[in-house]
Design an enzyme around this catalytic site. Sequence first.
Site, mmCIF file in Angstrom:
data_model
loop_
_atom_site.group_PDB
_atom_site.id
_atom_site.type_symbol
_atom_site.label_atom_id
_atom_site.label_comp_id
_atom_site.label_asym_id
_atom_site.label_seq_id
_atom_site.Cartn_x
_atom_site.Cartn_y
_atom_site.Cartn_z
ATOM 1 N N PHE A 104 2.595 -11.811 -3.053
ATOM 2 C CA PHE A 104 2.633 -11.408 -4.464
ATOM 3 C C PHE A 104 2.304 -12.539 -5.434
ATOM 4 O O PHE A 104 2.765 -12.556 -6.563
ATOM 5 C CB PHE A 104 4.003 -10.813 -4.812
ATOM 6 N N ILE A 154 -10.859 5.301 -5.898
ATOM 7 C CA ILE A 154 -9.798 4.949 -4.958
ATOM 8 C C ILE A 154 -10.340 5.072 -3.535
ATOM 9 O O ILE A 154 -10.877 6.108 -3.154
ATOM 10 C CB ILE A 154 -8.570 5.853 -5.156
ATOM 11 N N ASN A 210 -8.454 4.242 -0.459
ATOM 12 C CA ASN A 210 -7.427 4.828 0.399
ATOM 13 C C ASN A 210 -6.277 5.296 -0.480
ATOM 14 O O ASN A 210 -5.520 4.485 -1.025
ATOM 15 C CB ASN A 210 -6.929 3.798 1.422
ATOM 16 N N LYS A 250 -3.504 6.637 0.163
ATOM 17 C CA LYS A 250 -2.141 6.371 0.634
ATOM 18 C C LYS A 250 -1.717 4.942 0.339
ATOM 19 O O LYS A 250 -0.646 4.706 -0.227
ATOM 20 C CB LYS A 250 -2.044 6.658 2.135
ATOM 21 N N THR A 251 -2.536 3.965 0.731
ATOM 22 C CA THR A 251 -2.142 2.572 0.493
ATOM 23 C C THR A 251 -2.228 2.222 -0.986
ATOM 24 O O THR A 251 -1.460 1.394 -1.470
ATOM 25 C CB THR A 251 -3.007 1.610 1.326
ATOM 26 N N GLN A 284 0.844 0.800 -3.126
ATOM 27 C CA GLN A 284 0.811 -0.396 -3.960
ATOM 28 C C GLN A 284 1.404 -0.132 -5.336
ATOM 29 O O GLN A 284 2.201 -0.917 -5.854
ATOM 30 C CB GLN A 284 -0.631 -0.882 -4.111
ATOM 31 N N LYS A 311 -11.949 -0.407 -8.572
ATOM 32 C CA LYS A 311 -11.242 -1.498 -9.239
ATOM 33 C C LYS A 311 -10.015 -1.816 -8.379
ATOM 34 O O LYS A 311 -9.819 -1.207 -7.325
ATOM 35 C CB LYS A 311 -10.811 -1.102 -10.650
ATOM 36 N N GLY A 354 -3.429 -3.644 -7.231
ATOM 37 C CA GLY A 354 -2.259 -4.431 -6.840
ATOM 38 C C GLY A 354 -1.349 -4.800 -7.979
ATOM 39 O O GLY A 354 -0.122 -4.807 -7.848
ATOM 40 N N GLU A 355 -1.931 -5.134 -9.136
ATOM 41 C CA GLU A 355 -1.126 -5.589 -10.268
ATOM 42 C C GLU A 355 -0.725 -4.482 -11.232
ATOM 43 O O GLU A 355 0.369 -4.478 -11.797
ATOM 44 C CB GLU A 355 -1.903 -6.662 -11.059
#
Length: 772
Positions: A259, A648, A650, A652-653, A657, A721, A724-725
């Site tokens: 992270f 997008i 995936n 699911k992942t 996230q 894009k 994660g953040e």
Amino acid sequence: MTDLIPELRTPVAPDGTGPVQSGMAVSRVDGRAKVTGAAQYAAEVAAPDLAYGVVVTSTVARGRIKAIDATAALGVPGVIDVLTHENRPKMRAHDLAYKDMTAPGGSPFRPLFSSRVFWSGQPVALVVAETFEAARHAARLVGVTYDVEEHDTDMLAGLHKAYAPRPMTPGFAPPKSKGDATQAWNSAPVKIEAEYYNAVEHHNPMEMFASTVVVGADGHLTIYDKTQSSQNSRWYVSHVFGLGKDKVTVRNPYVGGAFGAGLRPQYQLPLAVMAALQLKRSVRVVLTRQQMFSFGHRPETWHRVRLAADAVGKLQAVWHEAVQETSRLEDYVQVVVNWSGHLYACDNIHLDYRLVEQDRATPIDMRAPGAAHGVHAMEVAMDELAYALRMDPLELRLTNYAEHDHLDDKPYSSKELRQCYRLGADRFGWHDRPIEPRSMRAGDELVGWGMATGVWDSLVMIARASAVLHADGRLVVSSAASDIGTGTYTVMAMIAAERLGLPLERVTFQLGDSTLPLAPVEGGSSHVTTVGGAVAGACDKLKNTLFKLARCRDDGLFKECKPKDVEFSGGRLHLLGQPERGVALADVLAQAGRDRVEEKFFMTPQLLKQRKFARAVHSAVFVEVRVNERLGMVRVTRAVSAVAAGRIINAKTAASQVSGAVVWGISQALHEETFTDHRLGRFMNHDFAEYHVAVNADIPDVQVIFADEEDRIVSRQLGAKGVGEIGIVGVAAAVANAVFHATGKRLRTTPITPDKLLLGDRDLPATTRPAP
């Protein structure tokens, strides 16, 4: 319970044997290795003749080491050596050798380099022994005496000493101003002004920072490191110790969360290397949880925000200034205030960002660095303005919706924030919200609804990838990327499988090795667009090569075809729309007499094109809280996050996230704060017993929705894009706004704890610098 598969884009490929398409909800390909224990982390790798190092840390915040007495430690059976600044192996002296790929401006910390002490908890010695137990026992026996100097760890008391970072500081975008915010503020009929504060938060990934250095017979160092970039760690080790890059290999195939904490090499890495070089044998160094609390943290931040609007809610002025801590060694910077100039339409903007030097370790990036704090202040201020106008908070944001970036005067590469507002509000039921605070109850608890906007950069860097199709039809794609739990293994395999029309089970993605093709540090929500773009490019080149080979086949099936006349699917190359008229890819190689075909691709951003656009991901966060006023207890009972993050890959992942980031945002809002005893200059609640994080009982149903969006400016290959953040940005503000709606009490500091609800928010000493 968390909804990990959004309603949009939900085709599922559960076994990996069918055709793969972007947007599918695919389980992690590395999931089985992780749940069965087959995945090995940095502290689990077996090595012959392994010694163990335990770090001794300073007990003072500033000064010099007067003497180190290792006599008792060396007398412990099994202890091999005690390394200090006086007997360590040779290290380079100049700052440049210690600057990793993500280092801020200034002079990086050099472990065991000199007698100087810069913060409490700094490593001052390393005990190396045949067993971990012996090393840990002996570390307690090392005696260190100091010449103590006066220290300063109180940022709020030092606001008047704040200074502007140098304009060329790495990673720093100096905040801009626009128009005349002072005049607009003075003349506006409706305005609010407030100070906001965010406490120190510490990284607490499940995996401790660890490095295992395996010394080969030829002296080659193979290092297993907890890091977000194997190549960054190799760069650092090679330069610090003057080793050729062919003498060092760094691997990080599995990372138990990072992270941002692993963007820079942490001090256990050079300590393990110096011990291995000194002893000429393999060494492992693992930090304790308490030691991890001594360095990596999200910096303490103070804000002042002024917003002015006309009678119908149109923003007339935005004023946001922030002061943040840094170390005396480096100017650690974040983009804190800039977001306030990008979020809404306004022609008069004033932004200012400054630093205060402290006797602490340099802060490090933590999920959505800068935005997690900066957007919190701005979005709570927007809620305050909405109440001053007696407007619905969502209506105020729609009234000031920015169709283009007003600060930089650029169009957006794509922006579906309006869709996020609609999808999130409809799912949450926002339109049933009464505007008055304290107007909803459930039994003994007050109920409040709050919302906020989120924003984060859409970043693309450079990367290389290799794609190799083997004679048996297996595809192996490689890049020195990292998977810090985000699902990189799976997403990259999906991109390759979709590109070449292969079942997912026939694709392997290799990462986590510094000898693989170039990849950037895994951070900034950039890995899918960057490494994913390289993977797509390599696979496209491979398709062209295979097509050319197929045209030369004896049967002449493809002899007169052009690339647009064929397609790849099911592990075959066939005529477009005629799957029965084709050939297996393995047969293409066999006929050509090839046992493998390899192509490489160098991914670079479309800089000339991108610079004409503002590029960002956006979100709308809606939260429900319930508050027991007698106890000061806040519970988050519902959360909806609607995100526009391009195409997008995936579902699911990606949803995982975002939901995980929402959990962290709730933790930031209600739980996380590291306290400092300024008399000692030391973080005090440095363990999980006293540093509170959100646990299962604190987390409600989190619903994730993805807006339909595609962005070929950010990612020409994928239209994607990063996610994660963005999931954490705005969450703390939405919680704070919901608390106000429930109670009528405006709390402007994080975390919102029972004492603040019962007794009021903390007083913040305003800076003495002039305001408008």
